[in-house]
Design a protein around this motif. Structure first.
Motif: not given
Length: 350
Positions: A202-203, A206, A279
């Motif tokens: 996940l970024t 996100a 995400g």
């Protein structure tokens, strides 16, 4: 003589040992042959796994496209639902004024108002009384019109919610069909897919968006839970709360086969549903009151059975474990938020 006898014994022993060894190799215990077979099996298993994963990825793309459409409609439905609830709260406040105004207008009919005007001793008093009555009537009219307007808004929002749900129904049905197809592939390749690592990539963006939405949602809807959570799903905890791969993992991952039931960890109100294909997949947030809320992620929308504003009870099934979003294996990502901040779920679980 002794020397000749010794040479004969050695010759017989060597011949015997050679005779015994040959059948052993013939039965397949040759280490080199066995190693080659193992390598071939591993290669085939890897090929099968890659083939299965490619098939799954293709099906996930189709499902993702459908879920994005459903997710957009979910957001529109949630928006209409919020307006509906706001107007219902407003109507409750207006209801008392509306009833009092009706009674007052019934008791003071037009003749009473006319009599008050004619009882004036002078023209200036007449104008004063007229202005007073005009303000009173204007206020009472505003109360009546406001009440009727709010009721009309409620009916409008109800109709909008139903229209969006009707539009969503066939898309959701197609998504459910694609989801069942994925389940079928997974059922056939369970052993191979067990080798997949349950990882999320996940970024930061996100994660930040998720936390912001959770805080905003909890300010809109209140819940009432026990404060003691139950496990949201059966399975193996494959990743805990804390730092992982250079970033904070803000919940726990519970791995199990796709379709495994997910339950509300406590009673409360659904405050947020969100489609986030890049995400967290599709996720649901439940507000339990006293600043406590829980988040359930990586589901497929087609398995989610609750909507924003729904009251849920502890242990109620709300969805199924999926593999949606940036997830490499079926699992539930479960978070607990206290006063708007993610905390370790294990502190609240038995």
């Amino acid at each position: 003589m002794k020397r000749e006898l010794l040479v004969g014994v050695l010759a017989v022993s060597l011949a015997f040992s050679t005779w015994v060894a040959e059948p052993a190799f013939a039965t397949g215990t040759n280490p080199e042959k066995k190693l080659k077979e193992i390598q071939q099996d591993k290669k085939k298993a890897k090929t099968d796994l890659n083939k299965t994963q490619a098939e799954l990825n293709e099906k996930k793309k189709k499902l993702q496209a459908l879920e994005e459409q459903v997710g957009k409609l979910d957001e529109q439905i949630a928006s209409h639902t919020k307006k509906l609830l706001d107007n219902q709260k407003l109507l409750e406040k207006q209801d008392k004024q509306f009833k009092e105004t009706l009674v007052r207008m019934y008791q003071k009919n037009e003749l009473d108002y006319t009599a008050q005007l004619l009882a004036s001793d002078s023209f200036s008093e007449f104008l004063t009384r007229y202005e007073t009555l005009r303000v009173i009537l204007k206020r009472e009219r505003a109360i009546l019109e406001g009440y009727i307007e709010t009721k009309n808004k409620i009916e409008k929002e109800k109709a909008a919610v139903e229209a969006k749900k009707e539009k969503q129904a066939p898309i959701l049905k197609a998504a459910q069909k694609e989801y069942q197809s994925i389940k079928s592939v997974l059922a056939k390749q369970t052993n191979n897919l067990e080798k997949l690592e349950h990882q999320e990539e996940l970024t930061k963006e996100a994660i930040e968006e998720k936390n912001r939405l959770v805080r905003e949602a909890n300010g809109m809807y209140s819940g009432r839970g026990t404060g003691v959570l139950q496990w949201p799903a059966n399975g193996k905890v494959t990743s805990g709360y804390g730092w992982r791969s250079g970033r904070m993992h803000e919940g726990i991952d519970v791995a199990n086969s796709i379709g495994t039931p997910i339950y509300a960890a406590d009673s409360g109100t659904v405050s947020l549903t969100k489609s986030n294909p890049g995400g967290y997949g599709y996720y649901v947030v439940i507000n339990h009151g006293n600043g406590l809320s829980t988040l359930y992620a990586h589901m497929y929308r087609s398995t989610v059975t609750v909507s924003v504003g729904d009251k849920v009870r502890k242990g109620q099934r709300i969805a199924s474990i999926g593999n949606n979003g940036r997830s490499s294996g079926p699992h539930l990502h479960f978070e607990v938020h206290k006063n708007g901040n993610p905390v370790d779920p294990m502190k609240y679980l038995p």
